[in-house]
Design a protein around this motif. Structure first.
Motif, PDB file in Angstrom:
ATOM      1  N   SER A  56       0.838  -1.195   0.000  1.00  0.00           N
ATOM      2  CA  SER A  56       0.000   0.000   0.000  1.00  0.00           C
ATOM      3  C   SER A  56       0.879   1.254   0.000  1.00  0.00           C
ATOM      4  CB  SER A  56      -0.920  -0.009   1.227  1.00  0.00           C
ATOM      5  OG  SER A  56      -0.192   0.396   2.341  1.00  0.00           O
ATOM      6  N   PRO A  57       0.314   2.388  -0.431  1.00  0.00           N
ATOM      7  CA  PRO A  57       1.131   3.598  -0.552  1.00  0.00           C
ATOM      8  C   PRO A  57       1.424   4.309   0.775  1.00  0.00           C
ATOM      9  CG  PRO A  57      -1.133   4.032  -1.216  1.00  0.00           C
ATOM     10  CD  PRO A  57      -1.058   2.578  -0.920  1.00  0.00           C
ATOM     11  N   MET A  63       5.095   2.287   6.558  1.00  0.00           N
ATOM     12  CA  MET A  63       5.315   0.864   6.800  1.00  0.00           C
ATOM     13  C   MET A  63       4.398   0.359   7.910  1.00  0.00           C
ATOM     14  SD  MET A  63       6.481  -1.932   8.126  1.00  0.00           S
ATOM     15  CE  MET A  63       7.007  -3.512   7.668  1.00  0.00           C
ATOM     16  N   GLY A  64       4.158   1.202   8.911  1.00  0.00           N
ATOM     17  CA  GLY A  64       3.335   0.800  10.052  1.00  0.00           C
ATOM     18  C   GLY A  64       1.884   0.558   9.718  1.00  0.00           C
ATOM     19  N   ILE A  65       1.518   0.802   8.463  1.00  0.00           N
ATOM     20  CA  ILE A  65       0.109   0.642   8.069  1.00  0.00           C
ATOM     21  C   ILE A  65      -0.320  -0.824   8.081  1.00  0.00           C
ATOM     22  CG2 ILE A  65       0.316   0.375   5.550  1.00  0.00           C
ATOM     23  CD1 ILE A  65      -1.883   2.579   5.410  1.00  0.00           C
ATOM     24  N   GLU A  73      12.361   0.790  -4.597  1.00  0.00           N
ATOM     25  CA  GLU A  73      11.299   0.806  -3.587  1.00  0.00           C
ATOM     26  C   GLU A  73      10.835  -0.625  -3.277  1.00  0.00           C
ATOM     27  OE1 GLU A  73       9.630   3.390  -2.060  1.00  0.00           O
ATOM     28  OE2 GLU A  73      11.041   4.856  -2.872  1.00  0.00           O
ATOM     29  N   THR A  74      10.433  -0.830  -2.020  1.00  0.00           N
ATOM     30  CA  THR A  74      10.028  -2.182  -1.601  1.00  0.00           C
ATOM     31  C   THR A  74       8.806  -2.692  -2.371  1.00  0.00           C
ATOM     32  OG1 THR A  74       8.804  -1.214   0.211  1.00  0.00           O
ATOM     33  CG2 THR A  74      10.979  -2.068   0.716  1.00  0.00           C
ATOM     34  N   PRO A 110      -7.011   6.489   2.634  1.00  0.00           N
ATOM     35  CA  PRO A 110      -6.991   5.709   1.378  1.00  0.00           C
ATOM     36  C   PRO A 110      -5.979   4.569   1.429  1.00  0.00           C
ATOM     37  CG  PRO A 110      -6.838   8.063   0.925  1.00  0.00           C
ATOM     38  CD  PRO A 110      -6.647   7.893   2.389  1.00  0.00           C
ATOM     39  N   ALA A 111      -4.811   4.823   2.042  1.00  0.00           N
ATOM     40  CA  ALA A 111      -3.785   3.778   2.130  1.00  0.00           C
ATOM     41  C   ALA A 111      -4.291   2.605   2.973  1.00  0.00           C
ATOM     42  CB  ALA A 111      -2.510   4.348   2.735  1.00  0.00           C
TER      43      ALA A 111
END
Lengths: 172, 111
Positions: free
Chosen positions: A53-54, A57-59, A153-154, B17-18
């Motif tokens: 996801s954009p 990282m903690g998302i 980018e990862t 959104p993410a």
């Protein structure tokens, strides 16, 4: 699992982490080891989802929340992710110039180094689950090399590995 | 500048959104679990993530490994790893103890 408890557990992880992946050992310890509401495979899949996801990282805590308790869990993860951003505002006012103090800087650096050790420890069970043969082992090694020695980018590492996995399945 | 409402207005357009994308990818994973090709693709991605975690750990660690500081960094790293793997201690106390050590054991270049 109680939603507020899930939020508190995830908040503990996001509050005490200094960067995205350092919340990983705390979440694993609470949700996989002690409460058994998440598996290592699901945790690994959550990190994959977070990396694709954009966002930050903690998302991946959003995905962790989804695995534990569906959409309400994902919302709890979202709240746990954004809560520290609000708490940091008064904290920055208080700490502010003190952060440059050598002792404070040394304290924070020591905590960061320790959290790296914990990140590596939490990668061990994930590796046991994910690396089941020579092919995933090679993918893992290539990923380390790309991340350490290039600026790719990862997300592209993940995309490449997904493609490699699919092609490998068709060929091998 | 605009207090909590401003912070919320700045944060939500980025993170919401993410987060939705993250949930969608999670759903794709859950739906592809019964598909051999999808499972192979996700398994490869999981292997890559293990590499990314290890590589990322090195990237975080690298600035702390300089000539005058390597002993402190190496001992803190070995201590936290040993405490977690060897004694199964929970992560938060390990980080807190490391922070305490860091407070008293100052970095050589900070003196």
């Amino acid at each position: 699992m109680n939603l507020f408890l899930l939020y508190c557990i995830m908040l503990k992880a996001t509050l005490t982490s200094f960067n995205g992946p350092s919340s990983l050992p705390i979440l694993r310890d609470d949700l996989v080891v002690h409460r058994h509401v998440l598996t290592d495979r699901e945790l690994n899949a959550a990190v994959v989802a977070g990396r694709c996801s954009p966002g930050p990282m903690g998302i991946y805590v959003v995905s962790v929340g989804y695995f534990v308790d569906g959409v309400p869990g994902a919302f709890a993860g979202f709240l746990a992710m954004i809560t520290p951003a609000f708490l940091i505002i008064p904290l920055l006012r208080y700490v502010g110039h003190r952060a440059e103090d050598p002792r404070i800087r040394g304290t924070l650096n020591a905590a960061v180094v320790a959290s790296v050790g914990l990140i590596l420890c939490s990668a061990v069970p994930l590796a046991k689950d994910a690396i089941t043969g020579w092919f995933p082992f090679v993918i893992s090694l290539v990923s380390v090399a790309i991340l350490a020695f290039t600026r790719i980018e990862t997300i592209w590492i993940i995309v490449g590995s997904v493609a490699a996995g699919a092609i490998g399945k068709l060929i091998l | 500048m605009r207090g909590w409402r401003g912070a919320l207005a700045a944060l939500l357009p980025i993170s919401a959104p993410a987060s939705i994308v993250t949930v969608i990818i999670t759903l794709i994973y859950l739906f592809s679990r019964n598909n051999a090709l999808g499972q192979a693709a996700f398994s490869a991605a999981m292997a890559a993530v293990v590499g990314i975690i290890c590589g990322g750990a090195w990237l975080i660690l690298r600035p702390h490994f300089h000539r005058r500081n390597y002993l402190r960094t190496a001992l803190l790293l070995a201590g936290s790893t040993g405490a977690s793997l060897g004694f199964s201690l929970p992560p938060v106390p390990i980080v807190l103890v490391a922070a305490l050590i860091g407070y008293f054991w100052r970095e050589p270049d900070a003196r």
